[in-house]
Every structure is written in C-alpha cells, then in structure tokens.
Design a protein around this motif. Sequence first.
Motif, mmCIF file in Angstrom:
data_model
loop_
_atom_site.group_PDB
_atom_site.id
_atom_site.type_symbol
_atom_site.label_atom_id
_atom_site.label_comp_id
_atom_site.label_asym_id
_atom_site.label_seq_id
_atom_site.Cartn_x
_atom_site.Cartn_y
_atom_site.Cartn_z
ATOM 1 N N HIS A 269 0.861 -1.179 0.000
ATOM 2 C CA HIS A 269 0.000 0.000 0.000
ATOM 3 C C HIS A 269 0.900 1.232 0.000
ATOM 4 O O HIS A 269 1.807 1.355 0.814
ATOM 5 C CB HIS A 269 -0.885 -0.011 1.252
ATOM 6 N N GLU B 210 -5.798 -1.720 10.244
ATOM 7 C CA GLU B 210 -5.477 -2.453 9.021
ATOM 8 C C GLU B 210 -4.106 -2.048 8.494
ATOM 9 O O GLU B 210 -3.320 -2.879 8.040
ATOM 10 C CB GLU B 210 -6.552 -2.187 7.968
ATOM 11 N N LYS C 121 -0.030 -3.916 7.179
ATOM 12 C CA LYS C 121 0.136 -3.955 5.728
ATOM 13 C C LYS C 121 1.608 -3.815 5.317
ATOM 14 O O LYS C 121 2.405 -3.201 6.020
ATOM 15 C CB LYS C 121 -0.672 -2.818 5.074
#
Length: 459
Positions: free
Chosen positions: A193, A208, A212
């Motif tokens: 990301h 979250e 990541k």
Amino acid sequence: MPPGMLLLDFIRYHQHLTGTKIGCNEGDCGACTVLIGSLVNNRLQYRSFTSCLTPLGNVHGKHVVTIEGINMQELNPIQQAMYDESATQCGFCTPGFVMSLAGFCLSEAAPTTQQAITAIDGNICRCTGYKSIERAAARVAQLVQDRGEVAPAVFAAEQQILPAYFSNIKERLQTLQQSLNGEMTPAEDVRAHYVGGGTDVYVQKPEEMKQKAIRFLFDQPPLNGITRQGSRVILGPAVTVTDLQESPVMQDCFPQLDECIKLVSSTPIRNMATIGGNFINASPIGDFTIFFLALDATLVLSDGEHTRELPLRQLYKGYKQLNKTPEEYITQLWFEWPETAQHLFRFEKVSKRTHLDIASVNTALHIRMEQEVMAEVHLAVGGVGPVPMRLERTAAFLQGRWLSVALLQEALNIAQTEITPISDARGTEAYKRLLLSQLIKAHFISLFPQLSVADLLNL
C-alpha cells in the motif's frame, strides 16, 4: 515493530512515554503533538506532527521529540509561561500546546505573537479558555526575539529555552543517516500500500494499516522538491502543504498563497499532508486537488517500469474511482506558468468553520489575460459533484471575451447546469448551488476591482 504502526502507539505503549496524550485519533485536537526533526539540504528542520496519524516508517532516521524530551530540571520557559498565565486547567491538552510552542521556538518563523499563535492552530483546549493561552504564546514569542542568524535549535539550547542536547542534534542526525544503510527501502511486495503523509488513510483504517506491506513515499528525495524550468513549474508528489507555503517558486507565482493555505487544515496536518496524497485520496472537496485542477496540472505516473503523463482532470472516473492501476503512483506533477503572461488566480472555500474544517464548497479560478480579454479560463470546483471537477462549459463560454456583469450572469447560469450537488452533512443541494454562485462572484470581485461590486452582488 511493524513500520505501519502509529507513532502514538509506539510512544505510549512501547516507550511508555505517556505525556503524549490520546485524543481524537483524527489529527484534529493536537493532544498527541510531537516534533519531528530532520535534515533538509543539510539544515536541521523541526515540524510539529500529530502522532496519531504518523506511521513509524515516516519518521525513520529522524529525531522524534515528545513532551518528555523537552523537560528540564525545572519547568522550561515555555512551560513556565503556560503556568504563569493560568493557561492550563485539566492539563490534558497542555503537552500538545507546549510541543507546538516548542516547535515555534525551533522554527525560522518570525518571532511575533501572531506566529506563535499560528503555531498552536492545531491544538484544542476544552476548559481553560484561549486568551490565557494566547498570553502564554506572546511570552514565548519574546523568548526568541534576539535569535538573529543563530540556528534555532542552537539558540534554544544556549538560551536554556530547551535542553542543551538540542545544540548537537544536527551532527547526530548526520551520523545516523550515514549508518542507516537503506533499512527502510520501499517494500517490493506488489500488494504494498502506498502511503504519503497518512493523514487520511490512518483516520479510515489505522489497525489495518499497521500490518500492511507499505511503500513509504513521504519525504523520499526523488518525490520531493519544487522547481521552475522555463515556463513549467515542477513539483514532487511528496511535497507537503507547508512545503508549498514556504516555496519561493510558489510564492512568486501566487502572491496570495498564504491567504488560501490558512483555509486548509492546521499547522501539524499541513506539515504532514502531501499534494500527491490529496489527489489520490479523490475526495470531491480536496482543497489542493481543486487548486491544481484550475492550473490544468499534469501528473506523471509510474508502475516501476513504465511511466505515462495524465492530465489531472482525467484522473477521476467516478466517486473514489481513479484512472490508474493499483501499481501506479505519482512521481511528478507540473503546470505551465509563463512568466510573460498576465495570470489571475484565486482560491475560495466555505466550510462550517472558517478554519480547521473540510469544505462545503471550494473553487479555484485561473485566468490568463491578453490585454482586457480573458484568453484562457480554468474554473475548478469541489463539493458539487461526485468528483473534483472543472466547469468546462462555463470556462469555454468566458474564454476569449471581455468581462461584463451581463457575461458573468450568463456564466453563472451555465455553471448551475454543470453541477450535481447532493444534500449531506455539509449542506443542502440548494445551499451548495448558492455557495458556488457566490464563490464565483467572489473570484471576480477580487480579481476585477473595476467591476461594480453592487451589480455583481445583485446577480
């Protein structure tokens, strides 16, 4: 520690430095304010950050200063000013205010009361009352009156405003940079990301993001900088709002830049938020998306192997839908600004609060004049459709004409046919339609003082 972990969590739960408080977790209250020191062109620079939105990866190789890091054997002069002026009551917000004022003392801002107050524009106090805090800020401004050409950190240490160790931080960071050996090179995971300043994504999904794989784009040298090459102004996507504000190139192009930037967020968020992130966030009311849409900016996108150019106006396909692949990220953006041309530019915004708020409607207008004729017109608007947009038909109607009140009336009518606002928490459809018309009038009142203000207001 995972590099996507929030700095606030690391400070409190792993370093057990609990003076930094947990407040809103959205970057709005300032209770979690810390200072981040880094070397910029071999110059030591400190900026205030909200640690609740800052991933660890964005402070790699930097000096993180919490409230504990500015304590001295007795109250330092900033803390003493807060105490003497009765500027603290419950005390929950006080560390954030003190850190922001410490950031002011470590900055190159003019040593004025107004600049000290500006430094705390991201801090909220719920019980004391701001007049006592303003008085404390005025006393802090007096502390740096005689700094002259001395480096801010050295002056603060020598004058015992802050601990003595600040005087050699520059050398320590230089040594640290030599030993990093690229530990934080971007993750090569294709599912990684992309993260710039993190000021939106860490509001939306902080837990979250913690786990990541992340490619950190913030403060990456190839993605930074603002330069001018002939008629083209070129910016890196990791340029922050503060970078824009401090750029001589941008100040030269836009003399009113400070005025419009004051309408955008707060000092700590402006220190963190990137221009590229504002574009990719795809908010229909992204302030600098609207700003650069009016400049007809062009993006350079890369997926690591191939690059392509894409006009910013073609980036948005629908609400939060982008004309790019997941692998692509912005490597550069540019806009044309010929020095020989007569440019008129204006940004306007209305929100529920004048400051520290997202827009109900925002708009920017760029006109290139040839004598008295509007040779080129670009009008960008936000909050009146599912995407940031340009009013192409309205601009085409104005282009190539002499301005008059009657012409503007017709342009306002055309503008109403190009927008599709909806009623939501920021206003009704009718209100947003009215706002757009009023803001367009405000553009022309400001840019064309020869027009009759009374006539324009009566449109």
